[in-house]
Enzyme design. Structure first.
Site, PDB file in Angstrom:
ATOM      1  N   TRP A 158     -20.416 -45.119 -48.773  1.00 46.45           N
ATOM      2  CA  TRP A 158     -21.510 -45.874 -48.149  1.00 46.45           C
ATOM      3  C   TRP A 158     -21.962 -47.052 -49.004  1.00 46.45           C
ATOM      4  CZ3 TRP A 158     -25.077 -45.860 -51.858  1.00 46.45           C
ATOM      5  CH2 TRP A 158     -25.102 -44.779 -52.738  1.00 46.45           C
ATOM      6  N   LYS A 182     -11.926 -42.721 -42.099  1.00 44.81           N
ATOM      7  CA  LYS A 182     -13.193 -42.008 -41.912  1.00 44.81           C
ATOM      8  C   LYS A 182     -14.247 -42.682 -42.788  1.00 44.81           C
ATOM      9  CE  LYS A 182     -15.452 -38.956 -43.916  1.00 44.81           C
ATOM     10  NZ  LYS A 182     -16.785 -39.590 -43.775  1.00 44.81           N
ATOM     11  N   PRO A 183     -15.119 -43.492 -42.160  1.00 44.65           N
ATOM     12  CA  PRO A 183     -16.173 -44.140 -42.965  1.00 44.65           C
ATOM     13  C   PRO A 183     -17.271 -43.134 -43.298  1.00 44.65           C
ATOM     14  CG  PRO A 183     -16.400 -44.740 -40.642  1.00 44.65           C
ATOM     15  CD  PRO A 183     -15.201 -43.831 -40.728  1.00 44.65           C
ATOM     16  N   GLU A 259     -10.275 -43.675 -56.149  1.00 43.96           N
ATOM     17  CA  GLU A 259     -11.201 -44.530 -56.904  1.00 43.96           C
ATOM     18  C   GLU A 259     -12.476 -43.726 -57.019  1.00 43.96           C
ATOM     19  OE1 GLU A 259     -14.045 -46.569 -57.762  1.00 43.96           O
ATOM     20  OE2 GLU A 259     -13.786 -47.889 -56.020  1.00 43.96           O
ATOM     21  N   LEU A 260     -12.690 -43.150 -58.210  1.00 44.04           N
ATOM     22  CA  LEU A 260     -13.712 -42.100 -58.353  1.00 44.04           C
ATOM     23  C   LEU A 260     -14.884 -42.555 -59.223  1.00 44.04           C
ATOM     24  CD1 LEU A 260     -11.127 -39.202 -58.811  1.00 44.04           C
ATOM     25  CD2 LEU A 260     -12.152 -40.028 -56.690  1.00 44.04           C
ATOM     26  N   CYS A 293     -19.822 -47.810 -58.542  1.00 44.64           N
ATOM     27  CA  CYS A 293     -19.051 -46.992 -59.499  1.00 44.64           C
ATOM     28  C   CYS A 293     -18.856 -47.723 -60.814  1.00 44.64           C
ATOM     29  CB  CYS A 293     -17.664 -46.680 -58.942  1.00 44.64           C
ATOM     30  SG  CYS A 293     -17.743 -45.825 -57.405  1.00 44.64           S
ATOM     31  N   GLU A 388     -23.213 -39.850 -64.145  1.00 45.58           N
ATOM     32  CA  GLU A 388     -23.459 -41.171 -63.562  1.00 45.58           C
ATOM     33  C   GLU A 388     -24.782 -41.117 -62.786  1.00 45.58           C
ATOM     34  OE1 GLU A 388     -20.512 -41.949 -60.581  1.00 45.58           O
ATOM     35  OE2 GLU A 388     -20.452 -44.083 -61.031  1.00 45.58           O
TER      36      GLU A 388
HETATM   37  C1  SIN Z   1     -17.482 -49.289 -56.072  1.00 43.85           C
HETATM   38  O1  SIN Z   1     -18.610 -49.109 -56.459  1.00 43.85           O
HETATM   39  O2  SIN Z   1     -16.763 -48.337 -55.769  1.00 43.85           O
HETATM   40  C2  SIN Z   1     -16.875 -50.647 -55.904  1.00 43.85           C
HETATM   41  C3  SIN Z   1     -17.544 -51.727 -56.633  1.00 43.85           C
HETATM   42  C4  SIN Z   1     -16.806 -53.042 -56.568  1.00 43.85           C
HETATM   43  O3  SIN Z   1     -15.816 -53.203 -55.846  1.00 43.85           O
HETATM   44  O4  SIN Z   1     -17.213 -53.943 -57.287  1.00 43.85           O
END
Ligand code: SIN
Length: 484
Positions: A158, A182-183, A259-260, A293, A388
């Site tokens: 999200w 699947k969003p 991508e975690l 992330c 995090e």
């Molecule tokens: C993310 O938070 O997964 C992506 C951030 C970004 O693409 O800069």
């Protein structure tokens, strides 16, 4: 709801299968809410595994024709899709702010960022070159061609409801793959708007399919991971869910991109340009209200400039305006949910109970709003060190020398992004090489570009997105040995 949002024909309250906007087989629906107010924006179908299987069948049938289209044809369609995203930037941004909460300026930025992946992969589609290998024997020719992986399952978060889809779909479609997406249940409207524009761009029915769900997220993820008709899974989200999908995908030896989570260190050395470091920290820490992330989670500041950095950071944070993303001048919107607020509160309370001091903020405002916060005197016993936060909390740790900074920075199972500020060229090389991360920002707080590889090492993931490497994730190499 803004007048523009009411008017737009891009707000689709239906899932998307085989080029049509459709409901769930059970006819059930769920509400999508504005995280700033709790107001219902609209409803989408509550799909289950039966619907997901249908979508996979469609993607599987469509693959037979789509994979035979030329790279040029796919490139042209992606270019048209890109143009439509830019033409509809304002409506897409309004939808994004309504369901995600980020301010309108950031939403506009995300639409441009998201569209840039479609443009990039429209161009890269034509560059999926093969190889001719010099043959070790006279009567044989050795050739490598690249072919699409097949049907791709895509599960997105999200926090970037537009760009995390385009970064995956752009590459998948360019390579000749079809997809079931699947969003996130919090932000399906940005995703569905992209389907409408894909239709308008002439992307054939069945190439992109989108299933919406709130209750059946786990089952749908499992179906995508275990189905023999899905050849690859691409997921952005938590490390916990990534591990589960990897386990489930093992049953079919699924090709997987993950991508975690991250726990990004942001190091400022005594020799840094402190003003530039403060600006970098503002962007890296507080973008999307701290919900990315790659947001810096631990600000490691060398003792000689610690007080100056802290003072200047607090001055900048004081100028933020927190509010509804649609309001003029708002710099920071709400967090996505009550659970997100609870986590931020827990982290701040834990830090304070173990000796941190609050230099700015530190309080829950109301609903999903939390004050942008600066914490000083952090130590490694505090929860923020290992978890995090995913919220607007800048946590400042003090260190004395380069070795200590590197040790602190790498003392985590995660390795997505890391940042540091220094003007010593020798140190710049040493630290960039020593940081255990997939992306390093040197004297900058942002590492996200369509042309650069995005991804992590350690428990932050597998594979790279965007860039020339991003296309490879959706291609298989086939070796052809030919006798002449
Ligand atoms: C993310 O938070 O997964 C992506 C951030 C970004 O693409 O800069």
């Amino acid at each position: 709801m803004t007048p523009q949002l009411k008017k737009t024909n891009l707000l689709k309250e239906a899932a998307f299968i085989n080029g049509k906007f459709v409901g769930a087989s059970t006819n059930q629906r769920f509400a999508v809410k504005d995280p700033a107010t709790g107001e219902v924006i609209g409803e989408v179908p509550e799909m289950d595994v039966t619907d997901c299987k249908k979508a996979i069948d469609v993607a599987s049938n469509t693959l037979k024709t789509w994979k035979k289209t030329t790279a040029k044809a796919r490139s042209d369609m992606l270019e048209r899709w890109y143009d439509l995203m830019i033409e509809n930037k304002e409506s897409l941004a309004q939808i994004l702010t309504a369901e995600n909460g980020k301010n309108l300026t950031e939403s506009r930025g995300e639409i441009e960022y998201g569209a840039s992946f479609i443009k990039w992969f429209a161009e890269e589609a034509r560059r999926a070159y093969g190889d001719v290998i010099p043959s070790p024997v006279a009567d044989k020719r050795l050739i490598v061609i690249q072919q699409p992986v097949g049907v791709v399952g895509i599960v997105t978060p999200w926090n970037f409801p537009n760009a995390m889809i385009t970064r995956k779909l752009g590459a998948a479609l360019a390579a000749g793959c079809t997809a079931v997406v699947k969003p996130a249940h919090e932000t399906p409207f940005s995703a569905l708007a992209l389907c409408e524009l894909a239709n308008q761009a002439g992307i054939p029915e069945g190439v992109i399919n989108m299933v919406t769900t709130q209750k059946h997220t786990k089952d749908i993820g499992k179906e995508m991971a275990e189905s023999e008709k899905v050849h690859k899974l691409s997921f952005t989200g938590s490390t916990g869910v990534g591990k589960l999908l990897m386990e489930q995908g093992a049953s079919t030896i699924k090709k997987i991109s993950l991508e975690l989570g991250g726990n990004a260190p942001f190091i400022v050395f005594n020799d840094a340009d402190v003003d530039a470091a403060v600006e970098g920290a503002i962007g890296s820490k507080f973008r999307n209200t701290g919900q990315t992330c790659v947001c810096s989670n631990r600000l490691l500041i060398q003792s000689g400039i610690y007080d100056e950095f802290a003072k200047k950071l607090v001055e900048r944070v004081k100028k933020f305006k927190v509010g509804h993303g649609f309001e003029e001048g708002v710099t920071h919107g709400p967090l996505i949910s009550e659970a997100a607020v609870e986590k931020v509160k827990r982290h701040v309370d834990d830090a304070v109970s173990k000796g941190a001091s609050i230099a700015q903020g530190g309080k829950h405002i109301k609903g999903n709003f939390y004050e942008p916060t600066v914490l000083l005197d952090m130590n490694t016993s505090m929860a923020i060190t290992t978890e995090e936060t995913f919220g607007p909390v800048a946590a400042l740790y003090k260190f004395s020398n380069e070795d200590e900074a590197i040790e602190l920075a790498n003392d985590t199972p995660f390795g997505l992004a890391g940042y540091f500020y220094s003007r010593d060229v020798g140190r710049i090389w040493r630290v960039a090489e020593a940081m255990e991360v997939g992306m390093v920002g040197v004297n900058c707080g942002s590492v996200s570009f369509e042309s650069a590889p995005f991804g992590g090492i350690k428990q932050s993931g597998l594979g790279r997105e965007g860039s020339k490497y991003g296309l490879e994730e959706y291609l298989e190499k086939k070796f052809i040995c030919m006798s002449i």
